[in-house]
Design a protein around this motif. Sequence first.
Motif, PDB file in Angstrom:
ATOM      1  N   LEU A 225       0.822  -1.213   0.000  1.00 27.98           N
ATOM      2  CA  LEU A 225       0.000   0.000   0.000  1.00 27.98           C
ATOM      3  C   LEU A 225       0.858   1.265   0.000  1.00 27.98           C
ATOM      4  O   LEU A 225       0.552   2.246  -0.695  1.00 27.98           O
ATOM      5  N   VAL A 226       1.928   1.250   0.772  1.00 27.13           N
ATOM      6  CA  VAL A 226       2.841   2.399   0.787  1.00 27.13           C
ATOM      7  C   VAL A 226       3.462   2.595  -0.593  1.00 27.13           C
ATOM      8  O   VAL A 226       3.550   3.721  -1.108  1.00 27.13           O
TER       9      VAL A 226
ATOM     10  N   GLU B 242       2.242   1.632  -3.476  1.00 25.46           N
ATOM     11  CA  GLU B 242       1.204   2.142  -4.376  1.00 25.46           C
ATOM     12  C   GLU B 242       1.045   3.651  -4.217  1.00 25.46           C
ATOM     13  O   GLU B 242       0.963   4.398  -5.203  1.00 25.46           O
ATOM     14  N   GLU B 243       1.009   4.106  -2.971  1.00 29.23           N
ATOM     15  CA  GLU B 243       0.811   5.534  -2.730  1.00 29.23           C
ATOM     16  C   GLU B 243       2.000   6.355  -3.221  1.00 29.23           C
ATOM     17  O   GLU B 243       1.835   7.469  -3.742  1.00 29.23           O
TER      18      GLU B 243
ATOM     19  N   LEU C 229       1.446   6.732  -6.922  1.00 28.91           N
ATOM     20  CA  LEU C 229       0.344   7.629  -7.243  1.00 28.91           C
ATOM     21  C   LEU C 229       0.674   9.088  -6.932  1.00 28.91           C
ATOM     22  O   LEU C 229       0.166   9.995  -7.590  1.00 28.91           O
ATOM     23  N   LYS C 230       1.535   9.318  -5.944  1.00 29.07           N
ATOM     24  CA  LYS C 230       1.890  10.679  -5.550  1.00 29.07           C
ATOM     25  C   LYS C 230       3.171  11.178  -6.223  1.00 29.07           C
ATOM     26  O   LYS C 230       3.613  12.295  -5.960  1.00 29.07           O
TER      27      LYS C 230
END
Length: 271
Positions: free
Chosen positions: A119-120, A122-123, A126-127
Amino acid sequence: MSNYTVIGGNGFIGKKLCDYLVENGENIWSPARGDLDIYEKDLGIVFYCAGFGDCQNDPNNVLQANTILLKNILNNAKFSKLYYFSSTRLYMNQMSSNEDSDLKICTNDERRLFNLTKLVAEELCLKSKQQCHILRASNVYGVALESPLFLPAITRNAIKNKRIEMYITPGYEKDYISVDDVVHACYKISQATILIPKIINIASGTNTSAAEITKLLVKETSCEVVWHDNVNTGEEFPETKIDCLRKILDFKPRNVLEDIKSMVNEFRMHM
């Protein structure tokens, strides 16, 4: 012809992806672990296949492979597009498996570090303000002689030991997808000219139970199946939604139950 860089090209999916890209006439580079040239070259289209899942014995490597190396590439490398391999394990014990669904971390999950690092990562993608996409792959299967993954491992044991130890219930079910379908889908996504969603599930879209799989392995190998009592994994998986993937390409995934017989034959040949 495009230039591709496959991070984690020595792994199960990475090797298959490298072979597939070469077969399709593409230029590829698969850097060795620790190769600092990844920060000097133009990487072109990047597939980030590196990953690690042994949260109990090597949590630092889980963090390094799943997140830290990615962070360094995003911050310091030059590339046109990056595709990060995440996992549909993120949908464990969730109500929905849509790519835009809210996700939670389960406190009783011994492998929650894996989910957290994915999840980290992925973020971070995305950022990053770069052209990055998330590929959430389900449980990938194929002929992998040394793989610790569930399906290759029990297939090897069925042939070699004539015995399968099952530490899950017969009703335990997951989505399984052929590695050939995975690499085909990834290549088509990377070559697509239409607008691609930021997060895409790569799965068969159908769950298969442990009982169904072992029944076929018994038929093909005459092995014994030992179901261990009082097993409760605390894991449930909704069927993975693949509507986004089907909008991008004409995706007709293989069926794991139909593939088991050919898998047994290939394992026998290689073993």
